[in-house]
Scaffold this motif. Structure first.
Motif, PDB file in Angstrom:
ATOM      1  N   LYS A 234     -60.119 -15.925 -11.908  1.00  0.00           N
ATOM      2  CA  LYS A 234     -60.140 -16.028 -13.097  1.00  0.00           C
ATOM      3  C   LYS A 234     -60.694 -14.728 -13.953  1.00  0.00           C
ATOM      4  O   LYS A 234     -60.512 -14.376 -14.949  1.00  0.00           O
ATOM      5  N   PHE A 235     -62.011 -14.360 -13.256  1.00  0.00           N
ATOM      6  CA  PHE A 235     -62.683 -12.996 -13.774  1.00  0.00           C
ATOM      7  C   PHE A 235     -62.531 -11.967 -12.662  1.00  0.00           C
ATOM      8  O   PHE A 235     -63.736 -11.883 -12.117  1.00  0.00           O
ATOM      9  N   PRO A 236     -61.438 -11.606 -12.091  1.00  0.00           N
ATOM     10  CA  PRO A 236     -61.838 -10.512 -11.129  1.00  0.00           C
ATOM     11  C   PRO A 236     -62.479  -9.267 -11.703  1.00  0.00           C
ATOM     12  O   PRO A 236     -62.600  -8.808 -12.867  1.00  0.00           O
ATOM     13  N   LYS A 237     -63.385  -8.938 -10.537  1.00  0.00           N
ATOM     14  CA  LYS A 237     -64.183  -7.867 -11.046  1.00  0.00           C
ATOM     15  C   LYS A 237     -63.756  -6.472 -10.509  1.00  0.00           C
ATOM     16  O   LYS A 237     -64.397  -5.318 -10.734  1.00  0.00           O
ATOM     17  N   ASP A 238     -62.745  -6.313  -9.873  1.00  0.00           N
ATOM     18  CA  ASP A 238     -61.997  -5.000  -9.111  1.00  0.00           C
ATOM     19  C   ASP A 238     -60.987  -4.502 -10.028  1.00  0.00           C
ATOM     20  O   ASP A 238     -60.031  -3.632  -9.830  1.00  0.00           O
ATOM     21  N   GLY A 239     -61.055  -5.043 -11.479  1.00  0.00           N
ATOM     22  CA  GLY A 239     -59.801  -4.297 -12.279  1.00  0.00           C
ATOM     23  C   GLY A 239     -58.532  -5.265 -12.153  1.00  0.00           C
ATOM     24  O   GLY A 239     -57.383  -4.669 -12.670  1.00  0.00           O
ATOM     25  N   SER A 240     -58.217  -6.036 -11.173  1.00  0.00           N
ATOM     26  CA  SER A 240     -57.073  -6.478 -10.774  1.00  0.00           C
ATOM     27  C   SER A 240     -56.601  -7.578 -11.966  1.00  0.00           C
ATOM     28  O   SER A 240     -57.621  -8.263 -12.714  1.00  0.00           O
ATOM     29  N   PRO A 241     -55.440  -8.081 -12.330  1.00  0.00           N
ATOM     30  CA  PRO A 241     -55.433  -8.920 -13.137  1.00  0.00           C
ATOM     31  C   PRO A 241     -55.676 -10.277 -12.862  1.00  0.00           C
ATOM     32  O   PRO A 241     -55.613 -10.600 -11.523  1.00  0.00           O
ATOM     33  N   ALA A 242     -56.105 -11.177 -13.849  1.00  0.00           N
ATOM     34  CA  ALA A 242     -56.334 -12.563 -13.487  1.00  0.00           C
ATOM     35  C   ALA A 242     -55.426 -13.254 -12.967  1.00  0.00           C
ATOM     36  O   ALA A 242     -54.088 -13.083 -13.373  1.00  0.00           O
ATOM     37  N   LYS A 243     -55.427 -14.363 -11.942  1.00  0.00           N
ATOM     38  CA  LYS A 243     -54.334 -15.063 -11.511  1.00  0.00           C
ATOM     39  C   LYS A 243     -53.941 -16.148 -12.541  1.00  0.00           C
ATOM     40  O   LYS A 243     -55.013 -16.515 -13.388  1.00  0.00           O
ATOM     41  N   SER A 244     -52.594 -16.598 -12.584  1.00  0.00           N
ATOM     42  CA  SER A 244     -52.461 -17.803 -13.200  1.00  0.00           C
ATOM     43  C   SER A 244     -52.929 -19.140 -12.531  1.00  0.00           C
ATOM     44  O   SER A 244     -52.613 -19.127 -11.255  1.00  0.00           O
ATOM     45  N   LEU A 245     -53.009 -20.257 -13.062  1.00  0.00           N
ATOM     46  CA  LEU A 245     -53.153 -21.387 -12.519  1.00  0.00           C
ATOM     47  C   LEU A 245     -52.063 -22.480 -12.813  1.00  0.00           C
ATOM     48  O   LEU A 245     -51.415 -22.463 -13.744  1.00  0.00           O
ATOM     49  N   ARG A 246     -51.498 -22.857 -11.647  1.00  0.00           N
ATOM     50  CA  ARG A 246     -50.505 -23.615 -11.602  1.00  0.00           C
ATOM     51  C   ARG A 246     -50.813 -25.103 -10.665  1.00  0.00           C
ATOM     52  O   ARG A 246     -51.197 -24.515  -9.332  1.00  0.00           O
ATOM     53  N   TYR A 247     -50.647 -26.023 -11.151  1.00  0.00           N
ATOM     54  CA  TYR A 247     -51.013 -27.365 -10.081  1.00  0.00           C
ATOM     55  C   TYR A 247     -50.243 -28.577 -10.640  1.00  0.00           C
ATOM     56  O   TYR A 247     -50.261 -28.955 -11.991  1.00  0.00           O
ATOM     57  N   ILE A 248     -49.476 -29.162  -9.772  1.00  0.00           N
ATOM     58  CA  ILE A 248     -48.714 -30.327 -10.150  1.00  0.00           C
ATOM     59  C   ILE A 248     -48.941 -31.461  -9.715  1.00  0.00           C
ATOM     60  O   ILE A 248     -49.057 -32.605 -10.160  1.00  0.00           O
ATOM     61  N   GLY A 249     -49.850 -31.360  -8.415  1.00  0.00           N
ATOM     62  CA  GLY A 249     -50.698 -32.419  -7.978  1.00  0.00           C
ATOM     63  C   GLY A 249     -49.590 -33.389  -6.978  1.00  0.00           C
ATOM     64  O   GLY A 249     -49.913 -34.317  -6.814  1.00  0.00           O
ATOM     65  N   SER A 250     -48.780 -32.521  -6.629  1.00  0.00           N
ATOM     66  CA  SER A 250     -47.652 -32.875  -5.360  1.00  0.00           C
ATOM     67  C   SER A 250     -47.669 -32.167  -4.542  1.00  0.00           C
ATOM     68  O   SER A 250     -47.234 -30.788  -4.976  1.00  0.00           O
ATOM     69  N   MET A 251     -48.362 -32.179  -3.255  1.00  0.00           N
ATOM     70  CA  MET A 251     -48.401 -30.991  -2.443  1.00  0.00           C
ATOM     71  C   MET A 251     -46.996 -30.296  -2.111  1.00  0.00           C
ATOM     72  O   MET A 251     -46.983 -29.189  -2.032  1.00  0.00           O
ATOM     73  N   VAL A 252     -45.812 -31.050  -1.755  1.00  0.00           N
ATOM     74  CA  VAL A 252     -44.700 -30.360  -1.546  1.00  0.00           C
ATOM     75  C   VAL A 252     -44.431 -29.493  -2.744  1.00  0.00           C
ATOM     76  O   VAL A 252     -43.833 -28.245  -2.305  1.00  0.00           O
ATOM     77  N   ALA A 253     -44.523 -29.837  -4.134  1.00  0.00           N
ATOM     78  CA  ALA A 253     -43.962 -29.111  -4.969  1.00  0.00           C
ATOM     79  C   ALA A 253     -44.940 -27.728  -4.995  1.00  0.00           C
ATOM     80  O   ALA A 253     -44.387 -26.522  -5.289  1.00  0.00           O
ATOM     81  N   ASP A 254     -46.197 -28.028  -5.057  1.00  0.00           N
ATOM     82  CA  ASP A 254     -47.301 -27.028  -5.059  1.00  0.00           C
ATOM     83  C   ASP A 254     -47.024 -26.014  -3.874  1.00  0.00           C
ATOM     84  O   ASP A 254     -47.191 -24.694  -4.204  1.00  0.00           O
ATOM     85  N   VAL A 255     -46.884 -26.538  -2.663  1.00  0.00           N
ATOM     86  CA  VAL A 255     -46.691 -25.448  -1.627  1.00  0.00           C
ATOM     87  C   VAL A 255     -45.427 -24.975  -1.657  1.00  0.00           C
ATOM     88  O   VAL A 255     -45.221 -23.589  -1.395  1.00  0.00           O
ATOM     89  N   HIS A 256     -44.392 -25.544  -2.082  1.00  0.00           N
ATOM     90  CA  HIS A 256     -42.882 -25.111  -2.338  1.00  0.00           C
ATOM     91  C   HIS A 256     -42.915 -23.580  -3.127  1.00  0.00           C
ATOM     92  O   HIS A 256     -42.655 -22.619  -2.861  1.00  0.00           O
ATOM     93  N   ARG A 257     -43.634 -23.958  -4.149  1.00  0.00           N
ATOM     94  CA  ARG A 257     -44.010 -22.759  -5.120  1.00  0.00           C
ATOM     95  C   ARG A 257     -44.860 -21.536  -4.450  1.00  0.00           C
ATOM     96  O   ARG A 257     -44.311 -20.337  -4.785  1.00  0.00           O
ATOM     97  N   THR A 258     -45.687 -21.946  -3.890  1.00  0.00           N
ATOM     98  CA  THR A 258     -46.446 -21.078  -3.226  1.00  0.00           C
ATOM     99  C   THR A 258     -45.862 -20.252  -2.200  1.00  0.00           C
ATOM    100  O   THR A 258     -45.940 -18.915  -2.055  1.00  0.00           O
ATOM    101  N   LEU A 259     -45.111 -20.826  -1.522  1.00  0.00           N
ATOM    102  CA  LEU A 259     -44.178 -20.330  -0.349  1.00  0.00           C
ATOM    103  C   LEU A 259     -43.343 -19.613  -0.968  1.00  0.00           C
ATOM    104  O   LEU A 259     -43.183 -18.159  -0.588  1.00  0.00           O
ATOM    105  N   LEU A 260     -42.493 -19.615  -2.282  1.00  0.00           N
ATOM    106  CA  LEU A 260     -41.453 -18.632  -2.688  1.00  0.00           C
ATOM    107  C   LEU A 260     -42.268 -17.601  -3.583  1.00  0.00           C
ATOM    108  O   LEU A 260     -41.599 -16.374  -3.427  1.00  0.00           O
ATOM    109  N   TYR A 261     -43.298 -18.104  -4.116  1.00  0.00           N
ATOM    110  CA  TYR A 261     -43.701 -17.029  -5.347  1.00  0.00           C
ATOM    111  C   TYR A 261     -45.253 -16.386  -4.884  1.00  0.00           C
ATOM    112  O   TYR A 261     -45.547 -15.360  -5.436  1.00  0.00           O
ATOM    113  N   GLY A 262     -45.664 -16.769  -3.741  1.00  0.00           N
ATOM    114  CA  GLY A 262     -46.851 -16.351  -3.236  1.00  0.00           C
ATOM    115  C   GLY A 262     -48.181 -16.883  -3.975  1.00  0.00           C
ATOM    116  O   GLY A 262     -48.004 -17.664  -4.866  1.00  0.00           O
ATOM    117  N   GLY A 263     -49.530 -16.701  -3.477  1.00  0.00           N
ATOM    118  CA  GLY A 263     -50.633 -17.153  -4.069  1.00  0.00           C
ATOM    119  C   GLY A 263     -51.334 -18.046  -3.237  1.00  0.00           C
ATOM    120  O   GLY A 263     -51.061 -17.953  -1.990  1.00  0.00           O
TER     121      GLY A 263
END
Ligand code: AFP
Length: 340
Positions: A234-263
């Motif tokens: 949320k508050f990176p100190k190295d000048g990089s942009p903050a990450k976005s938060l995404r949470y569905i609460g359904s592991m398959v959906a959260d992992v699928h998005r992670t696999l395709l978009y990264g993070g």
């Protein structure tokens, strides 16, 4: 991918054709594994149809049931489990089944017994059914250790011993993601054909991502490294942009998005649940197997997730999985804490 051209493709790589192609690379193979997979695919198609009908049945009161809150959800859990158990046993290729729904492992009777052990969660994220959010089936496959009598130890193997793992996501489309140990491929169900078609060949997770995914409602109970990592997102100190938060609460959906978009997706330990929430055999291991096969990493806070040796079939473990560099950061935070 050229979607317009794709819409008119006539040479379709179905999951069956894909698996048979893979099988032909192993001339010694007798096709047992392909048969087992075809039964898993059948289970996924059945559950997909049932999930799609569930909402409609509720809307127009067709199910022949009273519309009691939660009843549909319970039924679908139980139905999905029955479908998978029957599909797996009738394949004649399994010997032990471990399902999230059954307290005890199922030992297949000798006349129907094969050499594979399947661990699975027939309908993960089921608290999301009633609001139509994506849910899924997760599975992992082991081979009987020494080919003899099946024993519980045959499913208490580290995740790195899995031969294959995958999930099927029942979402805006029905997507089956599979690894048989040489990369990860994604197939989308074409409802008009009733076939899974290869739509996501050789999935590779981005090396670093822009998204973190966690239930932040548990933050007050997190340990130091988890809290530090999320703070850095949320508050990176190295000048990089903050990450976005995404949470569905359904592991398959959260992992699928992670696999395709990264993070990174995390379900860490906390003071209330020192082992986290997710189950080792049919959540942590299959998803970690897929992540590694896609070029990512998976970590428990102590070790590589796939090195874990479960002692019980429903054991839980904290889990951090996703893009290689992001998980590397988490590992560094845990290593620093241990040193301190
Ligand atoms: P349900 O099957 O009870 O909905 O649990 C889903 C799940 O096992 C997994 O799919 C999610 O990642 C995780 O639990 C969500 O847990 P929280 O609700 O505690 O965030």
């Amino acid at each position: 991918m050229d979607h317009a051209a794709d819409a008119f493709r006539t040479d379709l790589m179905t999951i069956t054709r894909f698996v048979l192609n893979e099988q032909s690379k192993h001339p010694e193979s007798r096709g047992d594994f392909s048969i087992l997979l075809s039964h898993i695919v059948l289970g996924c198609k059945f559950v997909c149809a049932a999930v799609n009908k569930a909402g409609l049945a509720k809307l127009i009161g067709l199910a022949g049931e009273t519309n009691v809150q939660g009843e549909e959800q319970k039924k679908l859990d139980v139905l999905s489990n029955e479908v998978f158990v029957k599909a797996l046993v009738s394949s004649g290729r399994t010997c032990i089944l471990v399902s999230e729904e059954d307290e005890e492992a199922i030992f297949v009777e000798p006349s129907k017994r094969g050499k594979y052990c399947v661990v699975f969660d027939p309908l993960d994220g089921s608290s999301n059914i009633d609001c139509g959010v994506s849910i899924g089936t997760i599975f992992g496959i082991y081979m009987l250790k020494d080919g003899g009598e099946s024993r519980l130890e045959d499913v208490l193997q580290p995740g790195k011993n899995m031969l294959a793992a995958g999930y099927c996501m029942y979402g805006s489309s029905c997507t089956l993601v599979l690894s048989t140990g040489s990369g990860v491929n994604g197939f989308t169900l074409d409802p008009s054909l009733g076939e899974f078609i290869l739509t996501h060949p050789d999935i590779k997770i981005p090396k670093k991502g822009k998204i973190y995914s966690v239930n932040e409602g548990n933050a007050k109970n997190w340990d130091g490294p988890t809290a530090k990592f999320v703070e850095k997102c949320k508050f990176p100190k190295d000048g990089s942009p903050a990450k976005s938060l995404r949470y569905i609460g359904s592991m398959v959906a959260d992992v699928h998005r992670t696999l395709l978009y990264g993070g990174v997706f995390l379900y860490p330990a906390d003071k209330k649940s020192p082992n986290g929430k997710l189950r080792v055999l049919y959540e942590v291991f299959p998803m970690s197997f897929l992540m590694e096969q896609a070029g990512g990493q998976s970590f428990t806070g102590k070790e590589r997730a796939l090195d874990l040796v479960p002692k019980k079939i429903h054991e839980r473990s904290p889990i951090f999985l996703g893009s290689y560099d992001d998980v590397e950061e988490i590992k560094a935070l845990y290593a620093a804490e241990e040193k301190a």
